[in-house]
Design a protein around this motif. Structure first.
Motif, PDB file in Angstrom:
ATOM      1  N   PHE A  65       0.763  -1.341  -0.055  1.00  0.00           N
ATOM      2  CA  PHE A  65       0.024  -0.051  -0.037  1.00  0.00           C
ATOM      3  C   PHE A  65       0.692   1.298  -0.125  1.00  0.00           C
ATOM      4  N   GLU A  66       2.142   1.219   0.385  1.00  0.00           N
ATOM      5  CA  GLU A  66       2.900   2.489   0.487  1.00  0.00           C
ATOM      6  C   GLU A  66       3.476   2.557  -0.849  1.00  0.00           C
ATOM      7  N   ASP A  67       3.422   1.629  -1.894  1.00  0.00           N
ATOM      8  CA  ASP A  67       4.188   1.622  -3.080  1.00  0.00           C
ATOM      9  C   ASP A  67       3.424   3.083  -3.776  1.00  0.00           C
ATOM     10  N   GLU A  68       4.253   3.892  -4.492  1.00  0.00           N
ATOM     11  CA  GLU A  68       3.807   5.049  -5.151  1.00  0.00           C
ATOM     12  C   GLU A  68       2.710   4.424  -6.376  1.00  0.00           C
ATOM     13  N   GLN A  69       2.939   3.499  -7.219  1.00  0.00           N
ATOM     14  CA  GLN A  69       2.134   3.096  -8.179  1.00  0.00           C
ATOM     15  C   GLN A  69       0.695   2.583  -7.687  1.00  0.00           C
TER      16      GLN A  69
END
Length: 389
Positions: A65-69
């Motif tokens: 969930f912290e992934d920018e995409q």
């Protein structure tokens, strides 16, 4: 004498001034172009539709969930996620009523939550990730020399198969790395062979590792009674607590230069290592050949579970399970994505890794599986080994 005539010069309208037109025209053109692109993409209402913020309590899969995409993909569906991160078991044994969803890293913690709220939770299973041991090449090759591990493939492989029974036997006999002649690989280490895991009282990976060790120690069977579980917990406790004070996140220090000296073998998840190798290859142009994985012969695939605690979170659960873009991104982050039948799309992950210049692990071979004790007995063993409340 004729009266003088006066000519009144009117100032040009503000909007017709040369300076205004010079500065405004390009801006207007860009705005119109942006509007056209939104019309074509079908997102003309996106800036005006309300965005809901979902509160989630999550364990080690927070990086998804912290992934920018991933965040950008969720925003297209008007969803923003705010996370509180903690261990899986800590999620399960504390109140979660203030959250919209929780996501423990494995089934035992999820089962505790569902058991407490049998009619108030919807369960989504988007992907799995095997439990593995991360180490360094010199340590893996030393285990190979001792007949405790075997390389998967040719020399220089990133992956090894671990004979779990021999590994447990070496730990119980308190064999040291010096005993295994690790100095032949240029390493001086007189410590006992151990795999360091996080705090068993809070972490799914630690509780799962306990269950794996117990299964092997108990002749590949799970305990059936409280007395059997207590005896088994007492016998394996020394190799689970002999590591000293456990850390909360073992993968982050593992990939630092200091990791080799502090914990030569750590319990982690496969997706963490695969995502690291992809990122390392993108930065340096080559994989990190010094860091390798040990796959236990008796494998165990952990299954993170997204638990929607209210209808607002159902949409997010559906998206991460079914949306093609989010499923593809999960695979790019190293997860083995599940299809609707519950089967894994391991072939897609292997192809992706090859395209990125990273050797894929073997997805076939030994079908030996590890089984965890029943929920109540596993909880009893965790409390016994860790002294948990």
């Amino acid at each position: 004498m004729a009266e003088p005539s006066l000519t009144v010069l009117r100032r040009p309208s503000f909007f017709r001034r040369r300076g205004f037109l010079f500065s405004f025209t390009p801006t207007a053109f860009l705005a119109i172009a942006g509007l056209v692109s939104l019309l074509v993409a079908g997102h003309t209402t996106l800036p005006f539709e309300p965005v809901i913020t979902l509160e989630g309590k999550i364990a080690s899969k927070a990086e998804f969930f912290e992934d920018e995409q991933v965040q950008q993909m969720l925003m297209r569906h008007h969803i923003r996620v705010h996370l509180t991160q903690t261990g899986s078991r800590e999620i399960a044994v504390h109140d979660v009523d203030q959250y919209d969803f929780v996501m423990p890293s494995g089934q035992p913690a999820a089962d505790l939550i569902v058991k407490a709220r049998p009619n108030a939770v919807r369960v989504y299973r988007p992907f799995i990730t095997p439990l593995v041991l991360a180490t360094y090449r010199e340590y893996a090759d030393t285990l190979v020399d001792a007949g405790i591990a075997a390389p998967q493939g040719n020399a220089g492989t990133l992956y090894y198969t671990l004979n779990t029974e021999r590994f447990i036997d070496a730990m119980q006999r308190q064999v040291t790395w010096r005993d295994l002649l690790i100095d032949r690989h240029g390493i001086a280490n007189g410590n006992k062979i151990l795999a360091q895991s996080p705090d068993v009282c809070t972490s799914n990976s630690a509780g799962t590792y306990l269950g794996v060790i117990a299964f092997i120690q108990n002749n590949h069977s799970v305990p059936q009674t409280e007395a059997e579980a207590d005896s088994l917990a007492a016998s394996i406790k020394p190799i689970l607590t002999g590591q000293g004070l456990p850390g909360a996140d073992l993968f982050a220090p593992y990939v630092t230069p200091e990791g080799r000296g502090s914990a030569p073998i750590v319990v982690v998840y496969e997706h963490q290592y695969l995502a690291y190798q992809v990122q390392y290859r993108a930065r340096s142009g080559r994989p990190d050949n010094d860091r390798v994985l040990l796959y236990p012969e008796a494998r165990f695939e952990t299954q993170p579970q997204f638990l929607a605690l209210n209808p607002r979170a159902d949409q997010l659960g559906e998206l991460i399970t079914r949306d093609p873009d989010l499923r593809r991104r999960a695979m790019e982050l190293g997860f083995r994505v599940l299809d609707e039948s519950g089967a894994t799309a391991s072939g897609q992950l292997g192809q992706f890794l090859q395209q990125q210049g990273v050797q894929p692990p073997s997805f076939a071979g030994n079908d030996t599986k590890t089984y965890l004790p029943g929920l109540d007995l596993l909880e009893r063993m965790i409390k016994s080994v860790g002294g948990c409340s």
